[in-house]
Design a protein around this motif. Sequence first.
Motif, mmCIF file in Angstrom:
data_model
loop_
_atom_site.group_PDB
_atom_site.id
_atom_site.type_symbol
_atom_site.label_atom_id
_atom_site.label_comp_id
_atom_site.label_asym_id
_atom_site.label_seq_id
_atom_site.Cartn_x
_atom_site.Cartn_y
_atom_site.Cartn_z
ATOM 1 N N LEU A 100 1.367 -7.748 -1.899
ATOM 2 C CA LEU A 100 1.784 -7.615 -0.502
ATOM 3 C C LEU A 100 3.193 -7.066 -0.380
ATOM 4 C CD1 LEU A 100 0.334 -10.925 1.000
ATOM 5 C CD2 LEU A 100 -0.527 -8.602 1.282
ATOM 6 N N SER A 101 4.017 -7.339 -1.382
ATOM 7 C CA SER A 101 5.398 -6.853 -1.304
ATOM 8 C C SER A 101 5.495 -5.344 -1.530
ATOM 9 C CB SER A 101 6.289 -7.601 -2.309
ATOM 10 O OG SER A 101 5.810 -7.379 -3.635
ATOM 11 N N ASP A 102 4.513 -4.778 -2.223
ATOM 12 C CA ASP A 102 4.554 -3.346 -2.507
ATOM 13 C C ASP A 102 3.144 -2.772 -2.365
ATOM 14 O OD1 ASP A 102 5.330 -0.827 -3.212
ATOM 15 O OD2 ASP A 102 5.355 -1.240 -5.376
ATOM 16 N N PRO A 103 2.617 -2.632 -1.141
ATOM 17 C CA PRO A 103 1.267 -2.087 -0.958
ATOM 18 C C PRO A 103 1.217 -0.626 -1.383
ATOM 19 C CG PRO A 103 2.357 -2.288 1.151
ATOM 20 C CD PRO A 103 3.262 -2.944 0.151
#
Length: 1059
Positions: A346-349
Motif C-alpha cells: 500500500l505504501s508503494d502501489p
Amino acid sequence: MNLLNLIGFGLKVWRLVLMLCCWCLPLISYTRLSNNGEVMSTKSGLFSDGGKIWMKLWKHISECFYKIHHHYSVHIGSRKNWWRKLLGAWIVFWILMAFGIFWCMSSQTVEKRKESLAGMCDERARMLNDQFNVSMNHIQAMSVLIATFHHGKNPSAIDQRTFASYTERTAFERPLTSGVAYAARVLRSEREQFEIQQGWTIKRMDSVEQNPVHKDEYNPADLEPSPVQEEYAPVIFAQDTVAHIISIDVLSGKEDSENVLRARESGKGVLTAPFRLLKTNRLGVILTFAVYKRDLPPYATSSERTEATAGYFGGIFDVESLVEKLLQQLASKQVILVNVYDTTNLSDPISMYGSNILNDGMHHVSALNFGDPFRKHEMHCRFKLKPPWPWGAITTSSGILVIALLIGQIFHATMNRIAKVEDDYHEMMELKKRAEAADVAKSQFLATVSHEIRTPMNGVLGMLHMLMDTDLDETQEDYVRTAQESGKALVSLINEVLDQAKIESGRLELEAVCFDLRAILDDVLSLFSGKSQEKGVELAVYVSDKVPAVLVGDPGRFRQIITNLMGNSIKFTEKGHIYVTVHLVEEAVNLMELEMESPSNSTLSGLPVADRWRSCAGFKAFSREESVPTYSSSSTDQVNLIVSVEDTGQGIPLEAQSRVFTPFMQVVPSITRTHGGTGIGLSISRCLVHLMKGEIGFASLPQIGSTFTFTAVFTRDCSNANDQKSQQINNQLKSISLEFREMRALLVDPRPTRAKVSVYHIERLGIRVEVVRDLDNGFFSINTGNSPPNVVFIEWEVWDKDLTLSTLFVNKLRSLNCAVTPKLFLLSGTISSTRAIVSSVFTPSVIMKPLRASLLTASLQHSMGVRNRVNHRNGELSTLSLRNLLRGRKILVVDDNLVNLRVATGALKKYGADVVHAERGKEAISQLTPPHHFDACFMDIQMPEMDGFEATQRIRDIESSINNRIRTGELSLEAYRNISTWHTPILAMTADVIQATNEECLKYEMDGYVSKPFEAEQLYREVSRFFQTASNENPRTDFLFDADDVTSTGPVPRGMLES
C-alpha cells in the motif's frame, strides 16, 4: 405587538405557501450531462430521492405552525393593515430558501454523478474479473493436460510443435493472455542429460531483467547460461507468441522464482508483481500453476508438494493490452478514465495501466480479484471532463424566489380569505355544539317521556294482571284482557320509538339465550289470529325439519322482526293468505328449483304471489346464478336461517318501493289515514336483521302481493350457560309428543302447500299423518289400512263442497268396526264458516286457524276427555303452588310511587314472599345495613332526595366496610348472624330503558334490573336467579309457566356466605 402581528400573518399564509411550493417543485425538468456526444440523465427535482423527506418535513412543520397559529389566534387575535411590514422579512426569508434549494439540488446532482461513476467503474472491474477468471480456468485446465499427456505417458505425447499448434488454436479461449508456456523442473544432477536431450543450454533470466532490450534486438542465443544451482525450471513448451522464452530458467529471475515457489507450495495459481515482459518490454504479470506427477490430497504438506512437482505452467498477461481490449468493448469508454494498480504494497502501489490526467477530483475505487489472495489490485476511475453548470438548480431556485415575490402581492386577499374561513369555522363549531346539545336533549326527552309513560303504565298493567287473578265472569275477563292488550300496544309503540332512538345512537345490542323458534312463531300467530279470522285471511307458518328445535340468539328481537312483517301483511291483506316459512340457507336452492317447476297456483290459498326468490336475489348469502349457496355454515354450531313472509295483499307501488325501509315514511299518504302506523317498523327490522349478521329484501307486485325475506345467523345450544334452559325446552317438547305418541291421523286437503302446513303442526305432537285429496280417497285409505286413524282432519273447503258426501263420510266413520270411533275435526280459517256448521245436521269439532301446537293439543285433549291443566288459572292448586316458590323469602321493595309499590308487592306476595316496602333511598340504606334479614331488594332508580344508584353505592360501601372489619376481627361474627361476607342482591326497577342499561347497573354494583312495566313472572324470574335450589321442596309448576320460567323452592341467598 407589531412583531406578533407579523408572526401571526406569516403563520396563516405559511401552509398555503408550502403547498404552492410542493406543487411547483415536481415540475422541475431533468438536467442532462453531456460528455463527448453521449448523454447521461440525472433527475434534479426535489421529489427524486429526497422527495419523501421533504414531504415528512413539510407535514411536521405544518403541524407545529398550526399549533402556534392556534395559540396566536386565541391570545392575540387578528389585526388589520399590518401585513405590509411582513414583506421585507418575507423577501429575506425566501432568498435564504432559494439558496438552500440551490444547494440541495446541486448536492443531489453531485451524488447522482458519483453514483454514475461508481456504476461504470464497478461494471468495468466486474468484466475484467470475469474475463481474467475465464482465462485462469483455461490455464489451469492446460496444466492438467500437461500432467496427463506429458508426464503421464512414456514416451510423452506432447512436443513443442504439438504444444504450439494446440495453444494457437485455443487462443480464443484465453482472450486476455498474450501467451502460455510450460517449464519443467530439472534438478542439478539431471541438467547435463536434460540439455543433451533438448539440444540447448539452460539460459538465465536476470541478465535480461537488468539489461532490457528492444524486441527487434532480442536474440535468445545471446543470453548467458544459467549458473549452477540446486534446481532449474527451463521453459520447454511455449506458444508461438512467446517462443523466445524457450530454454530460459524461470527460477533465475527474482519475480518468477518467488512466483514458482509459492505456486508449488500452495498448489494454487499465483500471480507475479507487474514487471517488464521480455522482448515486448511492456508491463505484465504471469499466472503460474504447479504441475504434479501424481494426485495429491487437499491437505498435503509443502514438502510433499515439492517432491511431487514435475514442472510449472504459466500464462503471460499483458495488462495494458487486456485493459485496452476491455475498454474497447464499452460504448462509453471515453466518458471516464481508468487506472489499474497493484496495491499489494500500500505504501508503494504499482501502476499497471493508465495515465495521470487532470480531473475534477471525483474518483471511485473498485476492487479487483485475480484469484491470488496474496496480490491486491484496484481499479481507479474518474470522469474525463469537468461537470456542467447545475442549470436545473439555478432555474428552480430562481423560479421559487419569483413565486415567493408574487405571493407577496396576494397577502392581503389571503388574509381576508383566512379571516372569512375562521369565521365560518367558528360558526360551524357553534352549530355543531347546538346539534349535539339537541341530540342530548332528544335522548333525555325520550328517556323522560319513556319514564313518565312507563311508570303509570306499570301501575295500569300490573293492576289489570292482579285483577285477572281474581274471580271474574267471561264478560269481565274479556274487558280486562282488552284493556291489557291496549296497554301492551301502547308500550309496544313506545318501544318502537325508543328502538329507533337506540339505532340512531348505535346503542342497540342483542342477547344470546336459548329459545324455541317454533314456540315464538306460535305466539306471533296467536297475536294475529283474531284479525286474520275476522278478515277471512288464512294465516300459516311452516318451519323446516332441518331447523334445530333450540337456538341461541335474541328471541325478543326475532319476535319483533316477525311481528312487524306479519303486522304489515295483516294490515294490507283483505283476501288470500299470509304464509311464513323458515328454512336453512343451505336447502334454499333446492326449494327454489322445486317451486319453479310447480304450477303458479300451488300456493297456500291458490292466489298468485310475488316470487320469494326475487326478494333475496341480491343477497350475499346465496346467488340464484350458482348451483349452491355462496357460503355454508362456518362451523357445526352456526345456523343460517332464511325466513319469508308472503302475502296476497295490495302490494307496494313501484314508485314507493325505494323508500320502504326509510324511517317514518309511508308508501302513500292515504295509507296513514286508512291503516295507521308510524312507518318505522320496517326500518327497525332491517337494523335488527343486520345485527343478526343477515340481509333483508322484498319483492312486490301491485294488486298481487308482497314477499319479504330475510336471513339471520344463530348458534346451536352448545354453551354451558344455556344447558339448563335448553334442557327445559327439550323436556317440554318431549312431554307434548309423549301424550299423543302412537296416534295416527288422516288429513283431507286438496292443496299441497296447505296440507304441508297442517302436517307440520300435527306431527309436532308426535302424530303420524296421512294426506289425501278428497273424502273418497280418505274413506278408501281407512278401509284399506291395517287400523283406522285415531283422528280425521278435514279442510272446511272439502267439507262445505258437498254436504251430502260429507254426511256419508261421517256415517261411514260411525259404522267402522273399531273400539273407538275416530275423532273428526274441521279446519276452518273464518268465523263465518263455523256459524254455518252449527246449522248443519251433524256438528263436528272445529279447529280455528291458524294452527298452533297449543291449539291442537287443547282441541285433542278436550275431544278425548283429558282435562286441560293449562286453563286452570284460578284453581286452588295453582295458587298453593305459586305461594311455595318464594316462601320464607324476605324482599325489600323501594319505590317512591305508591302504585308501583302495590304492584310489585302484590306480584311478589303471589309467589309467597314476605315483602317490605320503602319510599326513599335513605330508608333503604337503614333497612339494608347489616345485620338484617332481607334476601333481596328491588330498587327504583329515579327517586327524590337520593336516587337508586347512589343508595346502592352507599349500601355497598357499608357492606364492604363491615366485611373488612369482620375479616380483621374488629367486629364479632356472631353479632352479624355468623355471615362473614354481606352482599344483598339489589335489582334495579326502572322505566328509563335507554340510560339504565345492564352496564350502568354493574357500574354501581347492582345485580341486575327489570324494566317497567313488569309482570309478576318477570320479577320472580329475576330474583330467583340469586337463590339456590332445594330439590326436595320443588313443587310442579310446569303447568303454569313456560320452560324458562320453571324454578324450585327453598332458595338461599347467594350473596350471604356463612363462615
